[in-house]
Write an enzyme that holds these catalytic residues in place. Structure first.
Site, short mmCIF file in Angstrom:
data_model
loop_
_atom_site.label_atom_id
_atom_site.label_comp_id
_atom_site.label_asym_id
_atom_site.label_seq_id
_atom_site.Cartn_x
_atom_site.Cartn_y
_atom_site.Cartn_z
N HIS B 193 0.83 -1.13 -0.07
CA HIS B 193 -0.02 0.02 -0.02
C HIS B 193 0.78 1.28 0.14
CE1 HIS B 193 -3.32 -2.76 1.49
NE2 HIS B 193 -3.90 -2.17 0.68
N ARG B 223 -15.62 -3.71 1.41
CA ARG B 223 -15.56 -2.24 1.46
C ARG B 223 -15.60 -1.90 -0.02
NH1 ARG B 223 -10.43 -0.33 0.43
NH2 ARG B 223 -10.86 1.69 1.28
N ASN B 225 -13.68 0.59 -3.25
CA ASN B 225 -12.73 1.31 -3.59
C ASN B 225 -13.38 2.29 -4.98
OD1 ASN B 225 -10.67 3.38 -3.42
ND2 ASN B 225 -9.19 1.61 -3.18
N GLU B 265 -14.69 -0.68 -7.15
CA GLU B 265 -14.10 -1.84 -6.79
C GLU B 265 -15.19 -2.37 -5.66
OE1 GLU B 265 -9.66 -1.75 -8.03
OE2 GLU B 265 -10.14 -1.43 -5.78
N TYR B 316 -3.57 10.94 -7.50
CA TYR B 316 -3.42 9.63 -7.29
C TYR B 316 -4.26 8.63 -8.08
CZ TYR B 316 -3.19 5.01 -5.03
OH TYR B 316 -2.93 3.55 -4.66
N LYS B 317 -5.26 8.94 -8.20
CA LYS B 317 -6.44 8.20 -8.93
C LYS B 317 -6.24 8.51 -10.37
CE LYS B 317 -9.78 7.72 -5.08
NZ LYS B 317 -9.88 6.14 -5.09
#
Lengths: 232, 347
Positions: B193, B223, B225, B265, B316-317
């Site tokens: 990570h 979760r 993302n 996701e 970042y994305k």
């Protein structure tokens, strides 16, 4: 776990020991705060052990000499059970083998390159008994490659110490073609295998002993910022 | 089930699309009008009938097309599926989990018959019938993880647990949001990570690891993302970034509705019974902006999330360069009205 790429987010470069006014007696490298997959290096300390294996390149010889200086009266006893494997710096070619020879270790071997030294290193690790202490010193590349062999030999993590000295040149794997370029000093740089322009991501694999290189001009082909010497 | 499998592509002519049913059940990841990293895990228990949470492993209209795309990716790059030697038992655990779940939840499509260790698996949509010996890899055409994940949507990684840490040591990764299994395999939880911004400082990964080390068999968690993807490309791998990166420069106000996709996701985490490893399915759902804005609540909310997102996260994305265009286009669907809590589409 998505890691959508931060393109061109330049990582903070490690810094060499400071200019006038800072303590120059310690020559181990001082790193700026970095990200989590980056190895953390310490300062070699003598430890009680049944045998001692020192692997160093380039300026790492100094760390080994300092190690035995710290051992004081115990140094002679340690050296009688010490095997030193040394490689001149792949980055600068600097060779301090004479200073290691002068220590008088039971075995002191110089190899022209890490790859030439590796069979010997693997044999020593395979023959190792409980209580072997391992000391790795020098460039990140030397430490990373030797540490990989140490891990594969199954030595306990706590038996290994590392200290960074000398060049900050990096070993970088191109994430696209998978080729590894040795001795990378600039960012961006050109992949020595596929020729793509890569920036060096501060993401490190201990299994590969390499940082990750990612194409910098994929979105705007040809727009490559000038190379900056970041890993001297 | 009231739907057919789409004949569609995730490359070249990109004929992928979501039916009205698929849009309604899309796992929209924002339960409020803003977004920041958090651990955000909840029990993976069966949810609303028809939703992506109804079953342990969702099988939807894209199943066959996604499996065809996976086979193409693997043909091109076999390094997308790797398993370190000690992870084979975890692969069998995963195979069992997926086969049992699908046979239970979709009995008209999947069947599993056991006579001792002699198992017969039937996958009707893919026209597969396989008899094999459980725990004997010589009786399958691939290793157990590869065998079953060639028949299951989403990426999968397997984490070994030792030294109070998790180690990513096997995976099938062909629909990833720009991370490399080949580079990350063998890393510890914090190492793989490492490139994620902001979250380390917030202690997100420390808390997540602590939580996951205690994950219990039979009590999976989930979760979300998310990121953004131009064109319905499942394989946004770093390996192929030079091929898909240039498409980011092609987005404009005329084509954004059709070409820009929200990529979600649905991540679930499962403790495996024999190996004590953790299985981590990462199921990717894509939706075109023009499909998403047919749900007024989602349109308003996505506009606000993208507009107000921390720039480090947008970078970042990987959509910083198109963020302004996204906000401009989405703003026409945001009338400023409040949105109801939760991610379900209806207000």
């Amino acid at each position: 776990m998505t890691e959508a790429g931060a393109r061109r987010v330049m990582c903070r470069a490690p810094v060499q020991p400071g200019p006038a006014g800072t303590d120059r007696t310690m020559s181990q490298t001082v790193f700026e705060k970095s990200i989590r997959s980056r190895p953390v290096y310490g300062v070699l300390q003598p430890r009680a052990g049944t045998a001692h294996l020192c692997v160093a390149d380039g300026e790492g010889a100094g760390a080994i000499c300092d190690l035995f200086a710290k051992a004081g009266p115990d140094a002679a006893g340690m050296l009688a059970r010490t095997h030193v494997i040394y490689v001149p710096s792949i980055a600068t070619g600097s060779d301090h083998f004479a200073s290691l020879q002068a220590l008088g270790a039971a075995q002191c071997h110089r190899s022209p390159s890490f790859w030439a030294a590796e069979p010997r290193l693997r044999k020593v690790l395979a023959d190792a008994h409980m209580g072997l202490q391992v000391y790795l010193a020098g460039t990140e590349t030397l430490i990373g490659l030797a540490q990989r062999d140490v891990m594969e030999a199954g030595l306990p993590h706590e038996a290994v110490q590392t200290e960074h000295r000398g060049s900050l040149a990096r070993r970088v794997q191109c994430v696209h073609c998978k080729g590894i370029t040795e001795n990378v000093t600039t960012d961006p740089f050109t992949c020595s295998h596929c020729g793509l322009n890569l920036f060096v991501r501060d993401h490190y694999s201990r299994r590969l002993a390499a940082f990750q290189g990612v194409n910098i001009d994929a979105e705007d082909p040809g727009q490559v910022p000038p190379a900056v010497e970041r890993f001297k | 089930m009231g739907f057919e499998f789409n004949n569609e592509t995730f490359r070249n002519d990109f004929t992928f699309r979501n039916s009205e049913r698929a849009i309604k059940r899309f796992p929209f990841p924002f339960d409020r009008d803003d977004y920041m990293y958090s651990v955000n895990m909840e029990p993976h228990v069966p949810g609303r009938p028809g939703s992506v949470f109804e079953h342990a492993f969702d099988v939807d209209e894209h199943y066959l097309a996604e499996m065809r795309d996976r086979a193409l990716v693997l043909k091109d790059d076999p390094l997308r599926c790797q398993s370190l030697p000690h992870m084979e038992l975890a692969g069998w655990d995963l195979l069992e989990l997926i086969m049992e779940s699908k046979a239970r939840d979709y009995p008209h499509w999947f069947e599993l018959h056991k006579t001792g260790n002699r198992w017969t698996w039937i996958n009707r949509p893919m026209e597969i019938e396989q008899t094999f010996t459980f725990l004997d890899p010589s009786t399958l055409p691939y290793g157990p993880m590869e065998y079953i994940t060639r028949q299951a949507q989403g990426d999968f990684t397997l984490q070994d647990q030792r030294d109070e840490n998790l180690w990513i040591e096997a995976g099938m990764v062909t629909t990833q949001a720009d991370w490399s299994l080949d580079f990350d395999i063998g890393m510890s939880f914090h190492e793989w990570h490492a490139p994620v911004p902001l979250a380390h400082e917030k202690g997100v990964f420390d808390r997540a690891l602590k939580f996951l080390l205690k994950l219990q068999h039979g009590a999976p968690v989930r979760r979300f993302n998310w990121t953004m993807t131009v064109d319905p490309l499942l394989d946004t791998s770093p390996e192929n970034y030079p091929k898909w990166g240039p498409t980011k420069a092609e987005i404009n106000l005329d084509n954004i509705g059709h070409r820009q996709h929200l990529r979600v996701e649905l991540q679930t985490l499962w403790r495996l019974p024999r190996s004590n490893a953790i299985a981590f399915p990462i199921r990717c759902y894509l939706i075109k902006f023009e499909e998403l804005v047919t749900q007024p609540k989602w349109a308003r909310r996505l506009h606000r999330v993208v507009r107000d997102l921390h720039p480090d996260l947008a970078a970042y994305k990987g959509f910083l360069r198109n963020r302004e265009t996204m906000v401009k286009w989405l703003s026409q669907f945001d009338d400023g009205l409040p949105t109801s809590p939760g991610w379900w589409p209806e207000d």
